[in-house]
Design a protein around this motif. Structure first.
Motif, PDB file in Angstrom:
ATOM      1  N   LEU A 123      61.153  39.401  97.286  1.00 33.31           N
ATOM      2  CA  LEU A 123      61.102  39.062  98.552  1.00 33.31           C
ATOM      3  C   LEU A 123      59.669  39.162  99.353  1.00 33.31           C
ATOM      4  O   LEU A 123      59.486  38.436 100.225  1.00 33.31           O
ATOM      5  CB  LEU A 123      62.061  40.311  99.704  1.00 33.31           C
ATOM      6  CG  LEU A 123      62.151  40.052 100.827  1.00 33.31           C
ATOM      7  CD1 LEU A 123      62.769  38.611 101.429  1.00 33.31           C
ATOM      8  CD2 LEU A 123      63.085  41.244 101.196  1.00 33.31           C
ATOM      9  N   GLN A 124      58.851  40.129  98.973  1.00 36.89           N
ATOM     10  CA  GLN A 124      57.452  40.173  99.508  1.00 36.89           C
ATOM     11  C   GLN A 124      56.740  38.965  99.043  1.00 36.89           C
ATOM     12  O   GLN A 124      55.850  38.409  99.970  1.00 36.89           O
ATOM     13  CB  GLN A 124      56.750  41.647  98.901  1.00 36.89           C
ATOM     14  CG  GLN A 124      55.499  42.004  99.523  1.00 36.89           C
ATOM     15  CD  GLN A 124      55.140  43.470  99.015  1.00 36.89           C
ATOM     16  OE1 GLN A 124      55.481  43.619  97.967  1.00 36.89           O
ATOM     17  NE2 GLN A 124      54.231  44.125  99.938  1.00 36.89           N
ATOM     18  N   GLY A 125      56.738  38.551  98.013  1.00 35.00           N
ATOM     19  CA  GLY A 125      56.027  37.075  97.565  1.00 35.00           C
ATOM     20  C   GLY A 125      56.616  36.280  98.259  1.00 35.00           C
ATOM     21  O   GLY A 125      55.763  35.328  98.497  1.00 35.00           O
ATOM     22  N   PHE A 126      57.855  36.165  98.243  1.00 41.12           N
ATOM     23  CA  PHE A 126      58.612  34.929  99.293  1.00 41.12           C
ATOM     24  C   PHE A 126      57.789  35.031 100.747  1.00 41.12           C
ATOM     25  O   PHE A 126      57.515  33.884 101.242  1.00 41.12           O
ATOM     26  CB  PHE A 126      59.976  34.916  99.154  1.00 41.12           C
ATOM     27  CG  PHE A 126      60.831  33.953  99.998  1.00 41.12           C
ATOM     28  CD1 PHE A 126      60.935  32.623  99.424  1.00 41.12           C
ATOM     29  CD2 PHE A 126      61.187  34.148 101.239  1.00 41.12           C
ATOM     30  CE1 PHE A 126      61.474  31.745  99.883  1.00 41.12           C
ATOM     31  CE2 PHE A 126      62.112  33.037 101.626  1.00 41.12           C
ATOM     32  CZ  PHE A 126      62.082  31.995 101.089  1.00 41.12           C
ATOM     33  N   ALA A 127      58.027  36.345 101.265  1.00 38.09           N
ATOM     34  CA  ALA A 127      57.560  36.103 102.502  1.00 38.09           C
ATOM     35  C   ALA A 127      56.137  35.698 102.849  1.00 38.09           C
ATOM     36  O   ALA A 127      55.610  34.982 103.827  1.00 38.09           O
ATOM     37  CB  ALA A 127      57.778  37.669 103.167  1.00 38.09           C
ATOM     38  N   ALA A 128      55.186  36.252 101.678  1.00 39.82           N
ATOM     39  CA  ALA A 128      53.671  35.851 101.745  1.00 39.82           C
ATOM     40  C   ALA A 128      53.616  34.354 101.832  1.00 39.82           C
ATOM     41  O   ALA A 128      52.742  33.951 102.442  1.00 39.82           O
ATOM     42  CB  ALA A 128      53.358  36.329 100.597  1.00 39.82           C
TER      43      ALA A 128
END
Length: 404
Positions: free
Chosen positions: A115-120
């Motif tokens: 999720l963190q990678g997607f938001a970035a």
């Protein structure tokens, strides 16, 4: 609000479909100066629009054409919601516009990392995504399950009541409505230009026809000798008994993002929970391709109940009053078809938005209106070109019939 008067008996534009996409196409075409008629075989919002949750999301979209369309739609929804609507106050008040934001959460460390990678990746496209540590999630949602790995707060996410929004936008368009009229064919000149629509209640001449028929759009395209592989993708939503305001925002698990982008035909479900102004909590979301089968899937309903309670434990003791079923108009590349038909001049398509149609409707309608007026669109049209699916030949016979 002052769109162009479009109740003329002989319209410039016939919009097929009185759902949210059709309403937006009618509204923006009328604002561009076209006289518009909207027709549907059923009632207003009688298909996918009436069975949706009213999501206006940017949080579930990766950078690219769909996110661009969503960002533009968010701007237009905010503008629409703020306009004066007489006795209702603002236009947004008449269809329960809520700029309440969305909270996407991860149950495990691995899910949170994804999720963190997607938001970035979204940040560079103008999406606002704020990291929320697991031990701070209760500041946003006091009743959320403890022990979650973390999440992201998306303040741009919003919600409307979809049936009300459809009806209000259609009324504001000034379009003439012809309900209970099924399309039986397109009238096409020998030169391959649309001349109108034939229906069970007579023929409607028009310079332009917009196919906003939802999961029925493939049949309309076939009348023009074109191919739009729109398929229905079934989903269920649980509706609880009325409750106090215990769910403040739209809250969903990170698995939902993967489900949205999946092409799997089998049953998929992931927790999506949100409150409503009238009290009931809505619990989704399931996806499966089973044609137009409305038979209750107790597997799907059971999964939704369990996943909702996993996200908000208090839901385990709450009564479900009912469920409803709808069909998302799915295209295999997960992009809607918006633009001119490759075969018949004057025929435009606006369909295949799957579960994002409510959120993407204003920018879709604006794009269709710009193409009708041969104006510069606010969002690039090429990625949505319906011709990417067309493999059929030219129209030469002046009429196309519904295969049914």
């Amino acid at each position: 609000m002052s769109p162009a008067a479009s109740g003329s008996p002989t319209p410039d534009v016939v919009v097929i479909g009185a759902g949210m996409i059709g309403a937006a196409c009618a509204y923006y075409a009328a604002r561009a100066g076209f006289a518009v008629t909207v027709l549907d075989s059923g009632p207003v919002a009688g298909g996918t629009s009436g069975a949706g949750e009213g999501n206006l999301l940017v949080s579930d979209k990766e950078p690219g054409p769909e996110l661009d369309l969503a960002m533009r739609s968010q701007e237009l929804w905010r503008t629409l919601a703020a306009e004066d609507d007489g006795a209702f106050g603002t236009f947004g008040a008449s269809f329960e516009y809520e700029a309440k934001g969305g909270l996407v959460v991860a149950f495990t460390a691995a899910d949170f990392e994804a999720l963190q990678g997607f938001a970035a990746t979204q940040l560079a496209s103008g999406v606002v995504a704020e990291h929320v540590p697991g031990d701070h999630l209760a500041e946003y949602e006091p009743y959320i399950a403890p022990g979650l790995a973390g999440g992201f707060w998306y303040p741009q996410d919003a919600q409307v009541m979809p049936a009300l929004a459809t009806a209000r936008l259609l009324k504001a368009s000034g379009a003439r409505l012809r309900l209970g009229s099924a399309v039986t064919g397109l009238s096409v000149s020998s030169g391959g230009a649309v001349r109108g629509v034939r229906t069970t209640s007579g023929e409607i001449p028009a310079r332009f026809v917009v196919n906003a028929a939802g999961f029925g759009a493939s049949a309309i395209a076939a009348m023009a000798g074109s191919t739009l592989p729109v398929q229905p993708r079934r989903g269920f939503v649980l509706v609880t008994e009325p409750l106090p305001a215990m769910v403040r925002h739209k809250v969903y698990s990170a698995a939902y993002v993967a489900d949205v982008s999946s092409s799997d035909a089998a049953l998929q479900s992931s927790a999506v929970v949100e409150g409503t102004p009238s009290g009931p909590v809505l619990i989704g979301a399931s996806r499966e391709r089973v044609g137009l089968d409305r038979t209750p899937s107790y597997e799907a309903l059971g999964r939704l109940a369990a996943q909702g309670a996993e996200l908000f434990p208090f839901l385990a003791d709450v009564k479900v009053q009912r469920y409803y079923c709808g069909f998302r108009p799915y295209l295999p590349d997960h992009l809607p078809a918006i633009g001119p038909d490759a075969t018949v001049s004057g025929l435009f398509h606006a369909c295949g938005h799957e579960g994002a149609g409510i959120g993407l409707a204003p920018a879709t309608g604006e794009l269709i209106a710009a193409l009708l007026a041969e104006a510069e669109p606010a969002v690039a049209a090429e990625p949505f070109n319906p011709a990417r699916f067309t493999h059929s030949g030219d129209v030469t016979d002046g009429h196309r019939e519904d295969a049914q």
